[in-house]
Scaffold this motif. Structure first.
Motif, mmCIF file in Angstrom:
data_model
loop_
_atom_site.group_PDB
_atom_site.id
_atom_site.type_symbol
_atom_site.label_atom_id
_atom_site.label_comp_id
_atom_site.label_asym_id
_atom_site.label_seq_id
_atom_site.Cartn_x
_atom_site.Cartn_y
_atom_site.Cartn_z
ATOM 1 N N GLN A 115 -34.980 17.047 8.931
ATOM 2 C CA GLN A 115 -33.975 16.040 9.261
ATOM 3 C C GLN A 115 -32.810 16.073 8.276
ATOM 4 O O GLN A 115 -31.657 15.851 8.649
ATOM 5 C CB GLN A 115 -34.622 14.656 9.287
ATOM 6 C CG GLN A 115 -35.571 14.454 10.470
ATOM 7 C CD GLN A 115 -36.318 13.143 10.407
ATOM 8 O OE1 GLN A 115 -37.337 13.020 9.734
ATOM 9 N NE2 GLN A 115 -35.789 12.134 11.083
ATOM 10 N N ASN A 127 -29.077 15.960 17.325
ATOM 11 C CA ASN A 127 -29.572 14.581 17.393
ATOM 12 C C ASN A 127 -30.873 14.511 18.187
ATOM 13 O O ASN A 127 -31.804 13.779 17.821
ATOM 14 C CB ASN A 127 -28.516 13.664 18.028
ATOM 15 C CG ASN A 127 -27.386 13.338 17.069
ATOM 16 O OD1 ASN A 127 -27.570 13.347 15.847
ATOM 17 N ND2 ASN A 127 -26.219 13.032 17.606
ATOM 18 N N ALA A 128 -30.938 15.283 19.279
ATOM 19 C CA ALA A 128 -32.179 15.341 20.068
ATOM 20 C C ALA A 128 -33.311 15.961 19.248
ATOM 21 O O ALA A 128 -34.469 15.517 19.315
ATOM 22 C CB ALA A 128 -31.943 16.132 21.348
ATOM 23 N N CYS A 129 -32.968 16.972 18.474
ATOM 24 C CA CYS A 129 -33.948 17.639 17.609
ATOM 25 C C CYS A 129 -34.467 16.656 16.554
ATOM 26 O O CYS A 129 -35.672 16.592 16.278
ATOM 27 C CB CYS A 129 -33.291 18.850 16.948
ATOM 28 S SG CYS A 129 -34.415 19.888 15.989
ATOM 29 N N ASP A 130 -33.559 15.887 15.975
ATOM 30 C CA ASP A 130 -33.927 14.884 14.979
ATOM 31 C C ASP A 130 -34.906 13.872 15.581
ATOM 32 O O ASP A 130 -35.904 13.493 14.941
ATOM 33 C CB ASP A 130 -32.663 14.178 14.481
ATOM 34 C CG ASP A 130 -32.953 13.174 13.386
ATOM 35 O OD1 ASP A 130 -33.073 13.581 12.220
ATOM 36 O OD2 ASP A 130 -33.070 11.968 13.700
ATOM 37 N N THR A 131 -34.633 13.446 16.801
ATOM 38 C CA THR A 131 -35.511 12.492 17.488
ATOM 39 C C THR A 131 -36.900 13.082 17.707
ATOM 40 O O THR A 131 -37.921 12.387 17.539
ATOM 41 C CB THR A 131 -34.902 12.081 18.844
ATOM 42 O OG1 THR A 131 -33.630 11.456 18.620
ATOM 43 C CG2 THR A 131 -35.813 11.128 19.583
ATOM 44 N N GLN A 132 -36.957 14.359 18.043
ATOM 45 C CA GLN A 132 -38.247 15.023 18.254
ATOM 46 C C GLN A 132 -39.065 15.075 16.966
ATOM 47 O O GLN A 132 -40.286 14.899 16.987
ATOM 48 C CB GLN A 132 -38.041 16.431 18.806
ATOM 49 C CG GLN A 132 -37.540 16.461 20.250
ATOM 50 C CD GLN A 132 -37.430 17.886 20.778
ATOM 51 O OE1 GLN A 132 -38.423 18.604 20.878
ATOM 52 N NE2 GLN A 132 -36.216 18.285 21.124
ATOM 53 N N LYS A 147 -38.933 12.875 14.573
ATOM 54 C CA LYS A 147 -39.430 11.506 14.381
ATOM 55 C C LYS A 147 -40.616 11.231 15.290
ATOM 56 O O LYS A 147 -41.602 10.602 14.870
ATOM 57 C CB LYS A 147 -38.306 10.508 14.654
ATOM 58 C CG LYS A 147 -37.183 10.544 13.621
ATOM 59 C CD LYS A 147 -36.056 9.593 14.001
ATOM 60 C CE LYS A 147 -34.912 9.669 12.980
ATOM 61 N NZ LYS A 147 -33.768 8.810 13.383
ATOM 62 N N ASN A 148 -40.537 11.695 16.537
ATOM 63 C CA ASN A 148 -41.627 11.461 17.483
ATOM 64 C C ASN A 148 -42.902 12.183 17.067
ATOM 65 O O ASN A 148 -44.012 11.635 17.169
ATOM 66 C CB ASN A 148 -41.210 11.909 18.886
ATOM 67 C CG ASN A 148 -40.123 11.024 19.487
ATOM 68 O OD1 ASN A 148 -39.921 9.894 19.055
ATOM 69 N ND2 ASN A 148 -39.411 11.550 20.478
#
Length: 351
Positions: free
Chosen positions: A315, A334-339, A341-342
């Motif tokens: 991140q 941003n989508a990668c960052d969310t993944q 976190k998930n």
């Protein structure tokens, strides 16, 4: 003036070995010139290549002059010449400013360290009383001479710029990550094939591990595979879009319009590339340790620590890249960052 003796040759060789041991300590020290001077990395590598050719010639002459029967009057000048060349190499390395790029400097220093060590081993092979093997090991003068030649050739194969150095090291880390992914898949495949009949051949060839994963352990391995795949995509994206093409448009944005100093711009680019590389190493090292922790019995605390390291450093890498990213890539990162976190949340749920 008296004719030099074998004891004089021994004194010169010992002085050379001691000098090189001292240089090795200096090479390992972190000091580097703090300068914004724009130094051409290719010119540095070319200069080192020339010094490497001279050193290889010195090593050949030292071997010819010092091998039994040693001729002191011929040996001493060759030892002195080799010492002078190594002095020039060591001084040159210490004079490289940090603006050249930390990654390139690290590769240059690592190569120089090999050359200094191999040269010391060559001189040590001719000593009647070699230095402590724990400091310098020798394999005989013929082998040592060849090793010095090979080490000198590495100067000619150094990256020509910090960008090339980062690309080389990044690709190495990416390959290690791909190997880790294959190992994780193999671990899962082996678990899925536990019920298959064992014909004994795997054990004969040393390939039988007899791994049995619990349901929870298997879920952790599967989550780890998702994490590793995500890191691989992040590494590939960064390499192809923000390292290979050196796509750093922010340096020409409104924040940098008044910047006319090309040297400083190059310094900032090198600093950014080095920042990428530092985070890549942290992610890669944590991934390597996580991969070895997935075999049963699993240590949940060790796994959680490494998963946190991988996710948080990934991140952080995304945050460093975002200011230079196109709008399309901003959405991707941003989508990668969310993944990340998930996946991290899913690990904590498994605990």
């Amino acid at each position: 003036m008296s004719t030099p003796s074998n004891s004089d040759v021994q004194a010169k060789l010992r002085a050379l070995v001691d000098m090189l041991v001292g240089y090795l300590k200096e090479t390992n020290s972190p000091k580097t010139l703090q300068s914004h001077e724009n130094v051409d990395g290719e010119a540095i590598v070319n200069d080192l290549g020339k010094l490497g050719i001279i050193l290889a010639d010195n090593a050949t002459k030292v071997t010819i002059a010092c091998k039994p029967p040693c001729i002191p009057i011929s040996a001493i000048p060759t030892i002195e010449a080799m010492g002078e060349t190594l002095f020039r190499i060591s001084g040159y390395i210490e004079s490289i400013p940090i603006s050249t790029g930390k990654t390139l400097i690290q590769i240059i220093k690592s190569t120089t360290e090999e050359i200094l060590f191999d040269s010391a081993a060559l001189a040590n092979s001719f000593l009647d009383e070699p230095v402590d093997p724990s400091i310098i090991t020798s394999k005989g003068y013929l082998i040592s001479t060849g090793v010095v030649w090979e080490a000198c050739d590495r100067f000619n194969n150094l990256p020509k710029s910090n960008k090339q150095a980062v690309i080389t090291k990044w690709e190495e880390r990416l390959e290690l990550l791909k190997d880790a992914i294959l190992e994780i898949k193999k671990l899962l495949d082996q678990e899925d094939n536990q019920g298959d009949e064992d014909d004994g051949w795997d054990e004969i060839f040393g390939e039988s591990i007899n791994v049995t994963l619990s349901t929870k352990e298997k879920e952790i391995v599967e989550l780890s595979l998702k994490l590793f795949d995500l890191v691989k995509r992040l590494f590939n994206k960064t390499l192809k879009r923000y390292i290979v093409p050196l796509d750093l448009p922010t340096y020409n944005s409104s924040n940098e319009k008044e910047e006319t100093d090309g040297n400083r711009s190059l310094t900032k680019i090198n600093q950014t590339l080095d920042q990428y590389m530092d985070l890549c190493k942290l992610i890669s090292d944590a991934a390597d340790e996580l991969g070895t922790s997935l075999y049963p019995p699993q240590d949940s605390m060790a796994i959680e620590s490494k998963v946190n390291d991988i996710s948080l450093h990934s991140q952080e890498l995304i945050k460093v890249i975002l200011p230079f990213a196109s709008q399309e890539d901003v959405n991707w990162f941003n989508a990668c960052d969310t993944q990340f976190k998930n996946i991290l949340a899913a690990y904590h749920k498994e605990e």
